[in-house]
Design a protein around this motif. Structure first.
Motif, mmCIF file in Angstrom:
data_model
loop_
_atom_site.group_PDB
_atom_site.id
_atom_site.type_symbol
_atom_site.label_atom_id
_atom_site.label_comp_id
_atom_site.label_asym_id
_atom_site.label_seq_id
_atom_site.Cartn_x
_atom_site.Cartn_y
_atom_site.Cartn_z
ATOM 1 N N GLY A 49 -56.366 -21.154 51.964
ATOM 2 C CA GLY A 49 -56.771 -22.433 51.392
ATOM 3 C C GLY A 49 -55.554 -23.283 51.121
ATOM 4 N N GLY A 50 -55.663 -24.195 50.148
ATOM 5 C CA GLY A 50 -54.531 -25.030 49.759
ATOM 6 C C GLY A 50 -53.877 -24.444 48.518
ATOM 7 N N GLY A 51 -53.179 -25.263 47.745
ATOM 8 C CA GLY A 51 -52.613 -24.838 46.460
ATOM 9 C C GLY A 51 -51.859 -23.519 46.532
ATOM 10 N N VAL A 52 -52.028 -22.721 45.506
ATOM 11 C CA VAL A 52 -51.376 -21.413 45.433
ATOM 12 C C VAL A 52 -51.771 -20.542 46.624
ATOM 13 C CG1 VAL A 52 -51.392 -19.256 44.123
ATOM 14 C CG2 VAL A 52 -51.220 -21.435 42.926
ATOM 15 N N CYS A 53 -53.041 -20.615 46.971
ATOM 16 C CA CYS A 53 -53.576 -19.784 48.066
ATOM 17 C C CYS A 53 -52.857 -20.098 49.380
ATOM 18 C CB CYS A 53 -55.071 -20.060 48.167
ATOM 19 S SG CYS A 53 -55.971 -19.010 49.287
ATOM 20 N N GLY A 54 -52.666 -21.386 49.657
ATOM 21 C CA GLY A 54 -51.956 -21.773 50.873
ATOM 22 C C GLY A 54 -50.520 -21.281 50.854
#
Ligand code: APR
Length: 170
Positions: free
Chosen positions: A32-37
């Motif tokens: 995903g985006g954010g921390v996940c990215g």
């Protein structure tokens, strides 16, 4: 139960020299985006396959994979709730996500763990109440964890965490 050391740092979650880092994950355990990215990018290509093998993961729960290219040996993928105004059980689900992540880490033998501010980015959970839940869960961590580190994106977030940690007397 011995309370772990609660540490607040500003920095990049993917660079933390801890046994386990927590990903602010989605139920599908997909990139995903954010921390996940950031975690998917830094861990490298093996992570997507490892996530597929342990997913999906309902909101409030957590799953563990290897850390691949991260300094951390494990990644604990915890799924926080999407904020819907606060009346859809979000506080209990966020507390469950933190508790599940701590339990997963303790179960694999991690002694140190680093958390991002789960749910407070793309998922829209207000920072101050989310921080109280995070710190309360960490103060009540299972045995075996010596250090719970909160990795904050910027100084404003770190200030909120420091206040919450001080309030529990850690
Ligand atoms: N490093 C550290 N902190 C970060 C980073 C980063 N690269 N990017 C964002 N943050 C901060 C945000 O400012 C917020 O305080 O981390 C906190 C969590 O934000 P998100 O990563 O957006 O996590 P969340 O709100 O739980 O949303 C989860 O986003 O990336 C997707 O797959 C993920 O669908 C899931 C959703």
């Amino acid at each position: 139960m011995a309370r772990p050391n609660l540490v607040v740092v500003e920095g990049d979650i993917t660079r933390q020299p801890v046994d386990a880092v927590v990903n602010a994950a989605n139920e599908g355990l997909r990139a995903g985006g954010g921390v996940c990215g950031a975690i998917f990018g830094a861990a490298g290509p093996g992570l997507a396959e490892a996530c597929a093998a342990v997913g999906p993961c309902p909101t409030g729960e957590a799953r563990t994979t290897p850390g691949f290219a991260l300094p951390a040996r494990w990644i604990v993928h915890a799924v926080g709730p999407i904020w819907q105004g606060g009346t859809a059980g979000e506080p209990a689900l966020l507390a469950a996500a933190y508790r599940s992540a701590l339990e997963e880490a303790a179960a694999v033998g991690a002694r140190s763990i680093a958390f991002p501010a789960i749910s407070t980015g793309i998922y829209g959970y207000p920072l101050a109440p989310a921080t109280e839940i995070a710190v309360a869960a960490a103060a009540d961590a299972p045995d075996g964890l010596d250090e719970v580190r909160f990795v904050c994106f910027d100084a404003a977030v770190a200030a909120v965490y420091r206040e919450a940690v001080a309030a529990v007397g850690a």
